[in-house]
Design an enzyme around this catalytic site. Structure first.
Site, PDB file in Angstrom:
ATOM      1  N   LYS A 158      34.582  20.445 -10.272  1.00 49.44           N
ATOM      2  CA  LYS A 158      35.544  20.653 -11.360  1.00 49.44           C
ATOM      3  C   LYS A 158      36.932  20.237 -10.880  1.00 49.44           C
ATOM      4  O   LYS A 158      37.443  20.783  -9.886  1.00 49.44           O
ATOM      5  CB  LYS A 158      35.539  22.107 -11.828  1.00 49.44           C
ATOM      6  CG  LYS A 158      36.422  22.348 -13.046  1.00 49.44           C
ATOM      7  CD  LYS A 158      35.977  23.558 -13.865  1.00 49.44           C
ATOM      8  CE  LYS A 158      36.181  24.863 -13.168  1.00 49.44           C
ATOM      9  NZ  LYS A 158      35.986  26.019 -14.091  1.00 49.44           N
ATOM     10  N   MET A 248      30.916  23.437  -6.665  1.00 51.13           N
ATOM     11  CA  MET A 248      29.806  24.368  -6.814  1.00 51.13           C
ATOM     12  C   MET A 248      28.500  23.583  -6.754  1.00 51.13           C
ATOM     13  O   MET A 248      28.493  22.374  -6.996  1.00 51.13           O
ATOM     14  CB  MET A 248      29.889  25.102  -8.155  1.00 51.13           C
ATOM     15  CG  MET A 248      31.168  25.891  -8.371  1.00 51.13           C
ATOM     16  SD  MET A 248      31.300  26.528 -10.061  1.00 51.13           S
ATOM     17  CE  MET A 248      31.641  25.008 -10.979  1.00 51.13           C
ATOM     18  N   ASP A 291      34.447  34.673 -21.626  1.00 55.12           N
ATOM     19  CA  ASP A 291      34.458  33.490 -22.478  1.00 55.12           C
ATOM     20  C   ASP A 291      33.035  33.177 -22.955  1.00 55.12           C
ATOM     21  O   ASP A 291      32.191  32.730 -22.171  1.00 55.12           O
ATOM     22  CB  ASP A 291      35.024  32.290 -21.716  1.00 55.12           C
ATOM     23  CG  ASP A 291      35.220  31.065 -22.602  1.00 55.12           C
ATOM     24  OD1 ASP A 291      34.815  31.106 -23.787  1.00 55.12           O
ATOM     25  OD2 ASP A 291      35.768  30.062 -22.121  1.00 55.12           O
TER      26      ASP A 291
END
Length: 442
Positions: A158, A248, A291
């Protein structure tokens, strides 16, 4: 490298002035649209309403497009306002919210390479066997790429948009100011606590090392979750992560939307898992991933496991809040309105020293929202029309500004998740024995 340019990209504005100018241009376009549309209606002998002109489909689309292009806190502010309420919001806002959830705009190659070199150095590619320059996902704060390291680790990487962290304060001030000026937010509604909390939350989400630690903490919590074997989530690779890059392990799975094509039994199982996970997060571990965006989940068709992807919005609650909210939840479930009012007052739901003009409506909404929890047997979310009932009850609230009060941010973020789960259960036509499920956690 050819694939670097084989995508629809828009540069992320990085300076405060350039981001503010984007909103200035937007305001001018909105005003121009209102003049044109208003003129057309006058020529047809109609008397145009200012608010109707303001929230026209054209204006909402331009607002959504601009926030999506800016990314960062500007885009996140629009998402937070929606609280992922789905059908609970007026139809006029559908274009805006759907556009902001699409998350399709990515940064161009020159910005991507600049971020990679600043974080990993000029020779960063020497660490990888393969690195896909085309993102596999994009969101408000960053976009995700896939890579294979020299030591054979398959990673989801990310990468944060440039300037996002530095622009959080100004973005929130500018966006909320614009929305308030536009009339989309009541001028007399005090959103300061929500804006301040959004500011704090976004700064945490923009710290990828913090998210990595949240992932580790979450994994530690889940070690004792009774349905742990039904879950998958990535491992945090700290050695390649920085404040702006989160590495990750890459997780296999299909879009959670594919669950719509699964058997009724499987849909019920997965949604009951998500509901139970929420209650365990909140009541056992006091740490909730708040979320409910569908993009934060995958479904592994082979292992039949739910894959959890994003931990940036993970939020910790203190025991006093958890105890008081559980008291409110139980009171609403058993329809004890006096106990519910008392518990909500302890939670700071109402302005102290003021008459609570919407008290009955607020209590009605809480009692309605806990309908699945008191239902004996499997609750059919698809046939309940619960979202519409809550929406209609909310529309009956007094329009007097003195009657409005923005609840504490902890409650708003918690309700965001629970409302999102309810809507997901409705989307997948799930039937869940919520009463049996939640009774394990009282």
């Amino acid at each position: 490298m050819d694939e670097l340019f084989d995508q629809n990209t828009k540069a992320v504005p990085t300076s405060r002035i350039s981001r503010l100018s984007k909103l200035g241009v937007l305001a001018s376009k909105v005003a121009g649209n209102m003049l044109v549309d208003g003129g057309k209606e006058l020529m047809q002998g109609k008397s145009p309403a200012i608010r109707d002109l303001l929230i026209s489909e054209k204006n909402l689309k331009q607002l959504a497009d601009k926030l999506a292009t800016m990314r960062g806190a500007a885009m996140k502010a629009g998402q937070l306002l929606s609280m992922d309420a789905g059908s609970l919001v007026p139809p006029d806002m559908a274009v805006l919210l759907e556009r902001l959830r699409a998350d399709a705009v990515t940064m161009p190659a020159v910005q991507l390479l600049d971020v990679l070199e600043k974080n990993w150095g000029d020779e960063w590619q020497d660490q990888f066997q393969r690195f896909s320059f085309k993102p596999i996902a994009a969101a408000s704060i960053g976009q995700v790429h896939k890579g294979l390291t020299l030591d054979h680790r398959e990673l989801a990487i990310k990468i944060q948009y440039p300037g996002v962290r530095e622009s959080i304060d100004s973005d929130l001030d500018n966006v909320f100011g614009l929305l308030r000026f536009s009339g989309l937010i009541p001028k007399d509604l005090d959103l300061t606590p929500l804006v301040d909390e959004a500011r704090r939350q976004l700064k945490l989400e923009a710290d990828y090392r913090h998210e990595g630690q949240q992932l580790r903490n979450y994994a530690a919590n889940m070690a004792t979750f009774s349905r742990r074997e039904e879950l998958m989530f990535p491992a945090y690779h700290e050695d390649l992560s920085t404040d702006q890059i989160l590495c990750m392990s890459y997780m296999q799975g299909q879009s959670i939307d594919k669950l719509a094509y699964a058997s009724q039994e499987e849909r019920n199982r997965v949604m009951s898992l998500m509901m139970e996970l929420f209650f365990a997060e909140f009541l056992d571990y006091r740490c909730v991933q708040t979320d409910p965006n569908l993009a934060n989940f995958l479904y592994n068709l082979e292992s039949k496991q739910l894959v959890l992807l994003d931990f940036g919005a993970t939020r910790e609650f203190d025991w006093t809040f958890v105890d008081n909210y559980q008291e409110a939840l139980r009171a609403a479930t058993f329809e004890d309105r006096n106990a519910l009012a008392s518990a909500l007052d302890k939670l700071g739901f109402f302005v102290q020293g003021k008459e609570v003009k919407n008290l009955d409506v607020v209590l009605d909404i809480f009692v309605l929202a806990t309908e699945p929890l008191r239902f004996k047997g499997s609750y059919d979310f698809s046939g309940s029309q619960l979202a519409e009932k809550i929406r209609d009850k909310g529309l009956s609230m007094s329009s007097d500004p003195d009657a409005w009060h923005s609840p504490p941010p902890d409650i708003l973020f918690l309700h965001r998740k629970l409302a999102g789960l309810y809507l997901m259960a409705t989307r997948f036509n799930a039937s869940i024995d919520m009463n049996r499920l939640v009774s394990r956690y009282w």
